[in-house]
Write an enzyme that holds these catalytic residues in place. Sequence first.
Site, PDB file in Angstrom:
ATOM      1  N   GLY A 280     -10.583   2.097   5.211  1.00 21.03           N
ATOM      2  CA  GLY A 280      -9.827   0.944   5.680  1.00 21.03           C
ATOM      3  C   GLY A 280      -8.764   1.349   6.680  1.00 21.03           C
TER       4      GLY A 280
ATOM      5  N   ILE B 263      -5.553   2.111   6.510  1.00 21.25           N
ATOM      6  CA  ILE B 263      -4.676   3.235   6.199  1.00 21.25           C
ATOM      7  C   ILE B 263      -5.452   4.548   6.253  1.00 21.25           C
ATOM      8  CG2 ILE B 263      -3.133   4.262   4.488  1.00 21.25           C
ATOM      9  CD1 ILE B 263      -2.519   1.449   3.487  1.00 21.25           C
TER      10      ILE B 263
ATOM     11  N   ARG C 262      -3.348   4.586  -5.442  1.00 17.19           N
ATOM     12  CA  ARG C 262      -2.978   4.119  -6.777  1.00 17.19           C
ATOM     13  C   ARG C 262      -3.220   5.237  -7.780  1.00 17.19           C
ATOM     14  NH1 ARG C 262      -0.639   1.011  -4.348  1.00 17.19           N
ATOM     15  NH2 ARG C 262      -0.684  -1.276  -4.376  1.00 17.19           N
TER      16      ARG C 262
ATOM     17  N   GLU D 268       3.073   4.058 -13.649  1.00 19.87           N
ATOM     18  CA  GLU D 268       4.410   4.196 -13.075  1.00 19.87           C
ATOM     19  C   GLU D 268       5.260   2.975 -13.399  1.00 19.87           C
ATOM     20  OE1 GLU D 268       4.392   2.862  -8.534  1.00 19.87           O
ATOM     21  OE2 GLU D 268       2.962   4.512  -8.846  1.00 19.87           O
TER      22      GLU D 268
ATOM     23  N   HIS E 129       6.979   6.322  -4.994  1.00 25.83           N
ATOM     24  CA  HIS E 129       6.261   5.197  -4.391  1.00 25.83           C
ATOM     25  C   HIS E 129       6.983   4.682  -3.135  1.00 25.83           C
ATOM     26  CE1 HIS E 129       3.094   1.991  -5.508  1.00 25.83           C
ATOM     27  NE2 HIS E 129       3.245   2.028  -4.200  1.00 25.83           N
TER      28      HIS E 129
ATOM     29  N   GLY F 178       5.522   4.700   0.010  1.00 22.40           N
ATOM     30  CA  GLY F 178       4.556   4.560   1.098  1.00 22.40           C
ATOM     31  C   GLY F 178       4.965   3.599   2.201  1.00 22.40           C
TER      32      GLY F 178
END
Length: 326
Positions: free
Chosen positions: A169, A171, A253, A282, A300, A302
């Site tokens: 995709g 990313i 994930r 998390e 986290h 990103g």
Amino acid sequence: MPQQRNFHHMNKKGTSLMNIRVLATSTLVGPYIDELGLRFPELCVAPCRSSAWKAGLASAEALIVLLSEPLTEADLDLCPNLRVIGTYSVGINHLPITSCQSRGIRIVNTQGVLTDATADLALTLLLSLTRRVREGEALVRSGHWKGWAPDLLLGTGLTGKTCGILGSGPIGRAFARRVWAIGMKVIFWNREGNQKPVDFGVDIAARLPLDELLRQSDVLSLHCPLTDTTRGLLNREKLDLLPHGAFLINTARGGILDEQAVMELLHQGKIGGVGLDVYENEPDLDPQWLVAPRTVLLPHLGSATLETREAMAKLLCDGIAESLLT
């Protein structure tokens, strides 16, 4: 810096908790929740699972939640008027997708605007691991650095090595452009089993079956969503296929990885290093990660640039408004 705002259980015009049209669990970066409230005065901001949030469910036509706030089918049962759920994330695995579809509830996420920020962070993790940035900074800060030495904190070069990317995709393709630019060969896998080569903008890369990709990957970077297909995808059997000393990056994930297997391979020296921005369960981090060798662990981050988080908020609030007006 974004302005800090307190939670409010009623908007400035005093909307009753029994007459909420938009129910949000949090303010977002930038002015967009406030602007949405000007368009829809029946907007309430209340923490998820609070008494005010629960009271607002009965009348809410729109819910806005964070990635860390899972919703269930039981929650939907309490929202007879619900038309749309907005999540401040690309991922939607924390939402009851099938139930939303059957009830005609639209899901709005923030697809597209966090591509570059997340790809940048994945590259940051990779370079931090391979050039031992965490150890180097710790040495300088310790006051024990004695100066340049021929064998001081030798890292691993990336030029000419192969980077396997799970997920083709936006990313995954953006990350491919970045590692290609530093001289790596890129290969892809995607969960649909499509074997068509991937055009990632500056080159075209092969798309391989998972086992074949793992055997070739000096670096493995995860950029696929967490679904029934990918949950637990990288178990011990699959991880054993990686070349000795391979590096593993996860900004997707946590549930995709068998974390226990990864830690065992780290301690055995079979994995060269692991960079994580996401974790299973998390923020309840497995404490074994804190003592695992050759790791870089981030909370986290990103999409955590000011520009990206503002763009996410705008996209989300625009999507909510569009859903309510149509």
